[in-house]
Scaffold this motif. Structure first.
Motif, mmCIF file in Angstrom:
data_model
loop_
_atom_site.group_PDB
_atom_site.id
_atom_site.type_symbol
_atom_site.label_atom_id
_atom_site.label_comp_id
_atom_site.label_asym_id
_atom_site.label_seq_id
_atom_site.Cartn_x
_atom_site.Cartn_y
_atom_site.Cartn_z
ATOM 1 N N SER A 95 -13.497 -9.353 0.438
ATOM 2 C CA SER A 95 -12.278 -8.717 0.958
ATOM 3 C C SER A 95 -11.089 -8.935 0.019
ATOM 4 N N TYR A 96 -11.366 -9.410 -1.171
ATOM 5 C CA TYR A 96 -10.326 -9.629 -2.188
ATOM 6 C C TYR A 96 -10.630 -8.809 -3.433
ATOM 7 N N LYS A 97 -9.548 -8.431 -4.121
ATOM 8 C CA LYS A 97 -9.711 -7.923 -5.488
ATOM 9 C C LYS A 97 -9.779 -9.149 -6.387
ATOM 10 N N LYS A 117 -6.825 -7.346 -0.148
ATOM 11 C CA LYS A 117 -6.842 -5.885 -0.050
ATOM 12 C C LYS A 117 -6.182 -5.421 1.248
ATOM 13 N N TRP A 141 -4.145 -2.178 1.933
ATOM 14 C CA TRP A 141 -4.778 -0.887 1.663
ATOM 15 C C TRP A 141 -4.780 0.018 2.899
ATOM 16 N N ASN A 143 -12.544 0.939 -10.570
ATOM 17 C CA ASN A 143 -12.522 0.190 -9.310
ATOM 18 C C ASN A 143 -13.120 0.974 -8.144
ATOM 19 N N SER A 146 -10.211 -4.639 -9.946
ATOM 20 C CA SER A 146 -10.785 -5.261 -8.740
ATOM 21 C C SER A 146 -11.926 -6.221 -9.037
#
Ligand SMILES: [Fe+2]
Length: 313
Positions: A27-29, A38, A41, A162, A204
């Motif tokens: 759940s992270y870039k 993220k 978003w 990405n 990402s």
């Protein structure tokens, strides 16, 4: 494809694919500076939905959609004193951010434009599908169609963005393009050569493996990276040219071309067009596709051709 993967590269790809598969579910870039949430978003996509609604109310939607197909061919001549003589006049076709499933018919529009240009090498700097997760096999056919048009003296070279999944690498051979995943290739004309390096997407999916693409070897060198985020590393390694995309030039811009949103953290320096870092020339393509919304305003899509010429001293 006139490129082969060494055993070392095959092993590196295996490690990369396992690593990338984990990062894609995170759940992270993953950026050079560390992990980034993220969570913003969902808010951003809600704003885009409101924007589309507003363009329909104001009668601007059709204009924005027709702009998507108004793809410019931008040609640039770049002079380099250390370009190998055999590559004088070498032409590179640069395609970026195709997002080929974002609007119907974009593949044919791109193909019609490509038919009008002459080039020795095509490079693609990532983002082939609209979404950044989920299914992707529906884009394989239009990408193969485009690939048939971009075969030239040297086979096309592509990197991932990405929006792309590591699973696309399984279709590398069918795609007719050589992926550069933290790798480099040599292009040779007689005794002369140039080196082209390509990394995985650093927006990402940055890992230290991205650095393996760069070489300090003394040669004429071109870097392909989805974003401008590794420009300093390329410049430190004396790369001559750095090609990227990702920003879409903002895609939705004010009259005059100022981007409303460009996902850049370093101001407007790398949003579109040429920039320079030390001796290295950089170019950020505004892309030939769209994402988020099927619209463009005040920022037409582009296909770019760079002619490299030897600067006489
Ligand atoms: Fe993109």
């Amino acid at each position: 494809m006139n490129y082969t993967l060494s055993d070392k590269e095959k092993n590196q790809r295996l490690v990369w694919s396992i690593t990338r598969s984990v990062l894609e579910t995170d759940s992270y870039k993953h950026k050079r500076q560390g992990k980034k949430s993220k969570s913003h978003w969902n808010l951003f996509t809600s704003i885009l939905g409101l924007f589309v609604f507003a363009t329909k109310i104001l009668g601007l939607f059709q204009k924005g959609k027709s702009n998507v197909f108004n793809i410019s061919i931008n040609q640039h001549r770049l002079a380099f004193p250390d370009l190998p003589a055999a590559f004088d006049g070498f032409k590179i076709l640069h395609l970026s951010d195709l997002h080929i499933d974002a609007v119907e018919g974009l593949d044919n529009a791109i193909i019609e434009r490509i038919k009008k240009v002459d080039f020795n090498l095509c490079v693609l700097t990532g983002d082939y599908r609209k979404e950044s997760s989920g299914v992707f096999t529906h884009i394989l056919s239009p990408i193969e169609k485009i690939s048939k048009q971009i075969q030239s003296e040297f086979g096309p070279l592509a990197i991932l963005g990405n929006h792309d999944t590591y699973l696309m690498a399984n279709y590398e051979e069918e795609s007719g393009m050589r992926l550069l995943i933290n790798e480099k290739v040599e292009l040779k004309r007689g005794e002369d050569k140039i080196i082209v390096s390509g990394t995985d997407d650093p927006f990402s999916f940055y890992t230290s493996a991205c650095l393996m693409a760069f070489t300090p070897e003394k040669a004429f060198k071109i870097a392909m990276v989805h974003t401008s985020e590794l420009a300093d590393i390329a410049a430190e390694n004396d790369y001559n040219l750095y090609l990227c995309g990702h920003t879409h030039g903002g895609q939705i811009c004010l009259p005059g071309g100022k981007a409303l949103i460009s996902h850049q953290t370093d101001g407007n320096k790398h949003v579109k067009g040429f920039w320079q870092l030390d001796k290295m020339i950089g170019y950020t393509s505004v892309g030939c596709g769209v994402s988020g919304v099927p619209l463009r305003f005040n920022c037409m899509p582009e296909i770019t051709v760079f002619e490299l010429v030897k600067e006489q001293s």
